[in-house]
Design an enzyme around this catalytic site. Sequence first.
Site, PDB file in Angstrom:
ATOM      1  N   SER A   1       0.818  -1.213   0.000  1.00 26.08           N
ATOM      2  CA  SER A   1       0.000   0.000   0.000  1.00 26.08           C
ATOM      3  C   SER A   1       0.857   1.271   0.000  1.00 26.08           C
ATOM      4  O   SER A   1       1.997   1.250   0.467  1.00 26.08           O
ATOM      5  CB  SER A   1      -0.907  -0.004   1.229  1.00 26.08           C
ATOM      6  OG  SER A   1      -0.108   0.086   2.390  1.00 26.08           O
TER       7      SER A   1
ATOM      8  N   GLU B   1       6.315  -0.719  -5.491  1.00 26.93           N
ATOM      9  CA  GLU B   1       5.140  -0.997  -6.331  1.00 26.93           C
ATOM     10  C   GLU B   1       3.920  -0.791  -5.447  1.00 26.93           C
ATOM     11  O   GLU B   1       3.662  -1.593  -4.558  1.00 26.93           O
ATOM     12  CB  GLU B   1       5.170  -2.447  -6.831  1.00 26.93           C
ATOM     13  CG  GLU B   1       6.317  -2.789  -7.757  1.00 26.93           C
ATOM     14  CD  GLU B   1       6.200  -2.131  -9.116  1.00 26.93           C
ATOM     15  OE1 GLU B   1       5.110  -1.639  -9.467  1.00 26.93           O
ATOM     16  OE2 GLU B   1       7.219  -2.108  -9.829  1.00 26.93           O
TER      17      GLU B   1
ATOM     18  N   CYS C   1      -3.933  -4.589  -7.731  1.00 30.45           N
ATOM     19  CA  CYS C   1      -3.450  -3.201  -7.756  1.00 30.45           C
ATOM     20  C   CYS C   1      -3.924  -2.488  -9.013  1.00 30.45           C
ATOM     21  O   CYS C   1      -4.190  -1.290  -8.996  1.00 30.45           O
ATOM     22  CB  CYS C   1      -1.938  -3.185  -7.672  1.00 30.45           C
ATOM     23  SG  CYS C   1      -1.162  -4.246  -8.886  1.00 30.45           S
TER      24      CYS C   1
ATOM     25  N   GLU D   1      -8.314   4.115  -3.225  1.00 35.32           N
ATOM     26  CA  GLU D   1      -8.226   2.682  -3.529  1.00 35.32           C
ATOM     27  C   GLU D   1      -9.074   1.905  -2.526  1.00 35.32           C
ATOM     28  O   GLU D   1      -8.835   1.980  -1.323  1.00 35.32           O
ATOM     29  CB  GLU D   1      -6.763   2.226  -3.462  1.00 35.32           C
ATOM     30  CG  GLU D   1      -6.575   0.807  -3.945  1.00 35.32           C
ATOM     31  CD  GLU D   1      -5.107   0.374  -3.978  1.00 35.32           C
ATOM     32  OE1 GLU D   1      -4.357   0.766  -3.076  1.00 35.32           O
ATOM     33  OE2 GLU D   1      -4.748  -0.361  -4.922  1.00 35.32           O
TER      34      GLU D   1
HETATM   35  P1  NAD Z   1       0.321  -3.427   3.029  1.00 30.68           P
HETATM   36  O1  NAD Z   1       1.164  -2.244   2.702  1.00 30.68           O
HETATM   37  O2  NAD Z   1      -0.572  -3.352   4.200  1.00 30.68           O
HETATM   38  O3  NAD Z   1       1.239  -4.703   3.285  1.00 30.68           O
HETATM   39  C1  NAD Z   1       2.183  -5.135   2.331  1.00 30.68           C
HETATM   40  C2  NAD Z   1       3.351  -5.765   3.052  1.00 30.68           C
HETATM   41  O4  NAD Z   1       4.016  -4.759   3.815  1.00 30.68           O
HETATM   42  C3  NAD Z   1       2.951  -6.855   4.040  1.00 30.68           C
HETATM   43  O5  NAD Z   1       3.917  -7.889   3.991  1.00 30.68           O
HETATM   44  C4  NAD Z   1       3.011  -6.127   5.368  1.00 30.68           C
HETATM   45  O6  NAD Z   1       3.265  -6.963   6.472  1.00 30.68           O
HETATM   46  C5  NAD Z   1       4.177  -5.190   5.140  1.00 30.68           C
HETATM   47  N1  NAD Z   1       4.203  -4.027   6.025  1.00 30.68           N
HETATM   48  C6  NAD Z   1       3.149  -3.383   6.598  1.00 30.68           C
HETATM   49  N2  NAD Z   1       3.600  -2.376   7.365  1.00 30.68           N
HETATM   50  C7  NAD Z   1       4.948  -2.379   7.272  1.00 30.68           C
HETATM   51  C8  NAD Z   1       5.973  -1.578   7.844  1.00 30.68           C
HETATM   52  N3  NAD Z   1       5.694  -0.578   8.676  1.00 30.68           N
HETATM   53  N4  NAD Z   1       7.257  -1.843   7.501  1.00 30.68           N
HETATM   54  C9  NAD Z   1       7.548  -2.840   6.654  1.00 30.68           C
HETATM   55  N5  NAD Z   1       6.627  -3.654   6.112  1.00 30.68           N
HETATM   56  C10 NAD Z   1       5.339  -3.424   6.411  1.00 30.68           C
HETATM   57  O7  NAD Z   1      -0.453  -3.789   1.710  1.00 30.68           O
HETATM   58  P2  NAD Z   1      -1.542  -4.939   1.529  1.00 30.68           P
HETATM   59  O8  NAD Z   1      -2.809  -4.474   2.133  1.00 30.68           O
HETATM   60  O9  NAD Z   1      -0.966  -6.252   1.935  1.00 30.68           O
HETATM   61  O10 NAD Z   1      -1.673  -4.989  -0.075  1.00 30.68           O
HETATM   62  C11 NAD Z   1      -2.543  -4.191  -0.779  1.00 30.68           C
HETATM   63  C12 NAD Z   1      -1.795  -3.052  -1.430  1.00 30.68           C
HETATM   64  O11 NAD Z   1      -0.773  -3.556  -2.275  1.00 30.68           O
HETATM   65  C13 NAD Z   1      -2.695  -2.235  -2.319  1.00 30.68           C
HETATM   66  O12 NAD Z   1      -2.448  -0.863  -2.140  1.00 30.68           O
HETATM   67  C14 NAD Z   1      -2.280  -2.679  -3.726  1.00 30.68           C
HETATM   68  O13 NAD Z   1      -2.566  -1.760  -4.746  1.00 30.68           O
HETATM   69  C15 NAD Z   1      -0.829  -2.910  -3.544  1.00 30.68           C
HETATM   70  N6  NAD Z   1      -0.290  -3.781  -4.608  1.00 30.68           N
HETATM   71  C16 NAD Z   1       0.454  -3.225  -5.596  1.00 30.68           C
HETATM   72  C17 NAD Z   1       0.953  -4.016  -6.633  1.00 30.68           C
HETATM   73  C18 NAD Z   1       1.759  -3.415  -7.749  1.00 30.68           C
HETATM   74  O14 NAD Z   1       2.317  -4.169  -8.534  1.00 30.68           O
HETATM   75  N7  NAD Z   1       1.852  -2.091  -7.858  1.00 30.68           N
HETATM   76  C19 NAD Z   1       0.675  -5.385  -6.647  1.00 30.68           C
HETATM   77  C20 NAD Z   1      -0.083  -5.925  -5.620  1.00 30.68           C
HETATM   78  C21 NAD Z   1      -0.565  -5.113  -4.597  1.00 30.68           C
END
Ligand code: NAD
Length: 490
Positions: free
Chosen positions: A239, A260, A294, A391
Amino acid sequence: MNIRADFDFPHPRTDLLIGGEWGGASKGKTFATLNPATEETIAEVAEAGAADIDAAVASARRALTHGAWPATTGAERGRILNRLAAILRERTNELVQLESIDGGKPFAATRRMDIPAAIDCLEYYAGWADKIAGDVIPARRDALTFTQRVPVGVVAVIVPWNFALMNAVWKIAPALACGCTIVMKPSELTPLSALWLGAAALEAGLPPGVLNIVPGFGADAGAALVSHKGIDKISFTGSPQTGQFIMRAAAENITRIGLELGGKSPSVVFADANIEQAVRQTSSGAFFNAGQVCSAATRILVDRSIHDAFVEKLAARANALRLGDPREPDVNIGPVISQKQMDRVLGYIEIGKAEGAQAVTGGGRAGERGYFVQPTVFAGVTGGMRISQEEIFGPVVSVMPFADEEEAVALANGTAYSLAAAVWTKDIDRATRMSNRLDAGTVWINTYGPTDARLPWGGMGGQSGIGRDLGRSALDNYSEQKVVWLQRAS
Ligand code: NAD
């Protein structure tokens, strides 16, 4: 370990993988990973904390500089990646079960999309591994001057849950091809396929410590990993909020980053398009994986002259989608990933209604067990509404009419995101004009959603992030140029 008999193969890995050894977390902590279709615990998984991250980074550092890995040739690294691809191919059934039961994606979709894409990506970078080379660049007559491509070092890979295995492979495959070592933290919501991949990589001949897998929570394991001084590159998908946190953490140690992030992708339908095709493919672009993609088609912009007919057809299609347990055949849509995600999506549906948009179909939870949300089509949406700006990451789309190309471009580009966009028209001039004007890392014309290991993937900045996964350009993420001046001793 508490593991339910959800799988028709020996139980999945649930320990941390550090230095080629499987073990519990140093503090003995575990967390439950759930089946989002049933809300039942699938397994208790070891939960990495800061001390485990230290150990994993130290192991990756050792493997980078000592032992078999730094001595491998590109050709050998390619063979290991090919062997890993072969294991995925042979044991696809196991992976389909793990990924679908842990992540909620229908079996058929995981089998058709996620696993073949992961295999293709491994094979693509296997092909690159012995072709990553520098250049001889003549600078002075009395010296041989050339560049080498050296691995950036220890890479932190952090991925989300929506394409848990595929997103991990998008990063791991080029990093290994370049000779890096890796500490990967999968999402706490879907740790099982990453652990499976770690075991398969050892089986494929990857030396111990080259790929370390440390499931855990973002605020603990994730934060410890991205602020670790022993990390040379952070490769993140997730995210925008976490992306901001990571960018700040990376600034402290000046660590390289690739981000990403999110999307709010427009699908722009002109009156001269093949409307049936546009409805069909935009609908799958919107609702695949319950909209947790995404690049999901979350804003459908439709020429005013065909708007009402389009909304009707899209709503009929959304209505016909079968929601259900991912294990059942013929299910089109599974649950969203968690209670929290379901509450978020339902919250946005309420926001949309309160903003004055009309839910033409859907608009609520489906059933009482499992995190199922009805595919929801909103009409009467305007560009300023929150549901058309933020989103949602669920099966919710906004349809908006436009009068002409100018208005279509203004609406399409009118968010903080820039990941992907689609255009539907039979007019090649219009298609070219639109693809030139859309702020998006990928523009699909008369199709929605394909990605390919050969083609770079990423946003054009803002909330969609910076850098590229996939394609030849991903090799730049994981290798650095070193210049050598070779001069005769005088
Ligand atoms: P998220 O950011 O909540 O989590 C993603 C990862 O980051 C998880 O492994 C989580 O544990 C980790 N994380 C969370 N907080 C963290 C911190 N403070 N430090 C380090 N790591 C941390 O995202 P999500 O809810 O799992 O996924 C959805 C998001 O991912 C959406 O915004 C989506 O658009 C995006 N996404 C983007 C792509 C792309 O290719 N651009 C692909 C898939 C998903």
